[in-house]
Design an enzyme around this catalytic site. Structure first.
Site, PDB file in Angstrom:
ATOM      1  N   ASP A 225       0.840  -1.197   0.000  1.00  0.00           N
ATOM      2  CA  ASP A 225       0.000   0.000   0.000  1.00  0.00           C
ATOM      3  C   ASP A 225       0.881   1.256   0.000  1.00  0.00           C
ATOM      4  O   ASP A 225       1.855   1.323   0.750  1.00  0.00           O
ATOM      5  CB  ASP A 225      -0.872  -0.031   1.266  1.00  0.00           C
ATOM      6  CG  ASP A 225      -1.924   1.051   1.282  1.00  0.00           C
ATOM      7  OD1 ASP A 225      -2.786   1.048   0.389  1.00  0.00           O
ATOM      8  OD2 ASP A 225      -1.883   1.907   2.191  1.00  0.00           O
ATOM      9  N   GLU A 274      14.866 -15.349   0.298  1.00  0.00           N
ATOM     10  CA  GLU A 274      15.311 -16.431   1.182  1.00  0.00           C
ATOM     11  C   GLU A 274      14.322 -17.589   1.181  1.00  0.00           C
ATOM     12  O   GLU A 274      14.633 -18.686   1.605  1.00  0.00           O
ATOM     13  CB  GLU A 274      15.387 -15.937   2.636  1.00  0.00           C
ATOM     14  CG  GLU A 274      16.570 -15.079   2.948  1.00  0.00           C
ATOM     15  CD  GLU A 274      16.405 -14.503   4.345  1.00  0.00           C
ATOM     16  OE1 GLU A 274      15.779 -15.153   5.209  1.00  0.00           O
ATOM     17  OE2 GLU A 274      16.890 -13.382   4.552  1.00  0.00           O
TER      18      GLU A 274
END
Ligand code: NOJ
Length: 577
Positions: A225, A274
């Protein structure tokens, strides 16, 4: 020949197709606005269990992923975009177990889940902000927001001239606990949404931890956002304009699209990478048997920038994956304007290697069936119904055009039913804070947030067993899922067919270019491999060549001795194979 439709690809193919590498490059992502999708407990408000119960519908529609607007703990000053606890579900939407069940079930249905992340501001009920107020002037917690003394002899004037996007000042003066007027704090949106100070290291730490929390919950991505707003220009300089709201989205502002935001996203990208599916993943992780980890997890930026070229900065290879194309959303129903924005978008994305995105509606703008029902030039907040029939015809054609473009497309819940905006909501039911702050340009968002009609009958047309938090017009009974399901030519079946063809046609979605074909004025025609799309944006029929076999059309298309007649405001798809 009249309207054409094609059978959607069988559902059994879903997981395989959705699991392809870099799935997000051509994904169709469906936005669920949880308040208004489905209400499982009859309280008039949608919830996560409601969304879960409707997953088969989304699977059968044929989308790849679902983006959920915020469902976190929130006082709902801005419909959940004011978050009080980023790691909790608001009781009105359920709890964390419901979120977990939704994510798991979505994966079972071949769908990925993208959640909304709100890092520009918190709720004023967020622990840090409450403590910042309670601890008084000098509280270290105030450094995590933008607190400033006021100007003027008694600090009675705001620290600068910035205006809130929702109208009025972007600053509110607090009253200290002893009752004296105190410092001011910055809020680009409502006063209940104080802006974080991203220069403070604790803010970055907190959001990296929130990212991991939801990644560990199994989400497939984040919609960020106000991704362009996190970093403010040093010294918070005055803007000097008295027409700030009109500039939004058209100019770089001291609070929008500052270059510093990109360092944040580069850090976030390393976290995502990751996780299994993104690059190598942590040791021991394996995506074997888990189709949704193929191709990894993604970020999509809500970044209103002046140009698509600046938007492309957010999707450089080490930053975010996608950014909404608001330039496309704001384009009028006009072939030449559409061609320009399509070319510019593809040209801007190609050098950074990111997919273009296409979007026509969301929870902040007037639905495209109503935008296109009105004369051009009214912007994205429209208060008149216009010519509904015309709007729907154009909306259907616009959708087929969008789904024929290379890249990823976003669908906002209800557009597959051809829902118009509800322009005549009584003032007493409205909840949009922008409406109450009277921000001329952005105050009518409730009209696109009215709950979905699922059935012809029932108090809330199958939205739930009770009422609905915003009233649905009686005319929506005939727009309900029930009324359109399996009805040839209905807007719902048009979307299903289009998404089915898209799945079955590798030339759709993939790639980064279109080859324009000669076409009459007001008409767009392009080829993509063995696929041809023609969109007639004019109010009269046009004749184009016979390109091959018609796959799907949004309106009347007839083959004659001279070629193919495409009726007014209609898109047609062909295969040349
Ligand atoms: C963009 C969201 O889409 C909108 O609904 C919200 O009001 C603002 N950001 C503030 O969070």
């Amino acid at each position: 020949m009249s309207q054409h439709s094609a059978d959607p690809a069988p559902n059994t193919a879903l997981a395989t197709v959705a699991g392809h590498r870099d799935w997000w490059r051509d994904a169709v992502i469906y936005q669920v606005y949880p308040r208004s999708f489905a209400d499982s407990n009859g309280d008039g408000m949608g919830d996560l269990e409601g969304v879960r119960s409707r997953l088969p519908y989304l699977r059968d529609l044929g989308v790849d992923a679902v983006w959920l607007s915020p469902f976190y703990a929130s006082p709902q000053a801005d419909a959940g975009y004011d978050v009080a606890d980023y790691r909790a579900v608001d009781p009105m939407f359920g709890n964390l177990l419901d979120a977990d069940a939704l994510i798991r079930d979505a994966h079972e249905h071949g769908l990925r889940i993208i959640v909304d992340l709100v890092p520009n501001h918190s709720s004023d009920q967020y622990e840090w902000f409450k403590r910042a107020l309670a601890e008084g002037p000098g509280s270290p917690l105030r450094d995590r927001y933008h607190f400033r003394p006021g100007k003027g002899a008694k600090g009675e004037l705001p620290p600068n001239d910035w205006e809130s996007i929702f109208g009025g000042r972007a600053w509110t003066r607090i009253t200290e606990l002893d009752g004296t007027p105190g410092e001011w704090y910055l809020h680009l949106f409502a006063p209940e949404q104080p802006d974080f100070n991203w220069e403070h290291p604790a803010v970055g730490d907190e959001f990296r931890s929130i990212l991991r929390f939801w990644l560990d919950m199994g989400v497939d991505g984040f919609r960020i956002d106000v991704a362009h707003g996190l970093v403010k220009a040093e010294g918070l300089p005055d803007l000097g304009s008295h027409d700030q709201l009109k500039l939004l989205g058209n100019d770089v502002m001291p609070f929008f699209d500052q270059d510093g935001v990109h360092a944040i996203y580069r850090q976030w990208r390393t976290i995502l990478d990751e996780y299994a599916g993104n690059k190598e993943g942590p040791e021991g992780s394996s995506s074997e048997g888990r189709w949704w980890e193929t191709g990894g997890r993604i970020f999509v930026a809500e970044a209103w920038t002046p140009t698509v070229e600046r938007t492309a900065n957010y999707v450089r290879p080490d930053e975010l994956h996608q950014a909404f194309n608001f330039q496309y959303l704001s384009t009028a129903w006009d072939a030449e304007e559409l061609r320009v924005v399509i070319d510019r978008t593809l040209d801007a994305m190609r050098p950074v290697g990111a997919p273009a995105t296409w979007v026509l509606s969301n929870h902040d703008v007037t639905r495209h069936a109503t935008r296109f029902a009105n004369p051009p030039g009214l912007g994205t907040q429209i208060r008149t119904a216009g010519d509904r029939e015309l709007g729907l015809r154009r909306a259907r054609a616009a959708t087929l055009l969008m789904l024929a473009l290379p890249g990823s497309a976003y669908i906002y819940q209800g557009e597959e039913l051809g829902l118009p905006d509800v322009v005549d909501l009584p003032d007493e039911v409205r909840q949009d804070p922008a409406y109450f702050r009277g921000a001329g340009q952005d105050g009518f968002r409730d009209g696109c947030r009215v709950p979905i009609p699922w059935t012809r009958e029932g108090r809330s047309y199958g939205f739930g067993s009770g009422g609905s938090w915003l009233p649905q017009p009686p005319s929506w009974a005939e727009l309900s899922v029930e009324a359109q399901q399996s009805v040839p030519g209905s807007t719902l079946e048009l979307y299903r067919s289009a998404l089915g063809v898209r799945r079955a046609t590798p030339d759709l979605g993939a790639g980064d270019a279109v080859a324009w074909l000669p076409a009459p004025e007001g008409v767009l025609a392009f080829r993509r491999g063995e696929f041809v799309c023609v969109t007639n944006t004019t109010g009269r029929p046009v004749t184009v060549p016979v390109y091959g076999r018609v796959l799907l059309t949004s309106g009347e298309v007839t083959e004659t001795a001279d070629g193919t007649t495409v009726s007014a405001d209609t898109t047609a798809w062909w295969t040349t194979a």
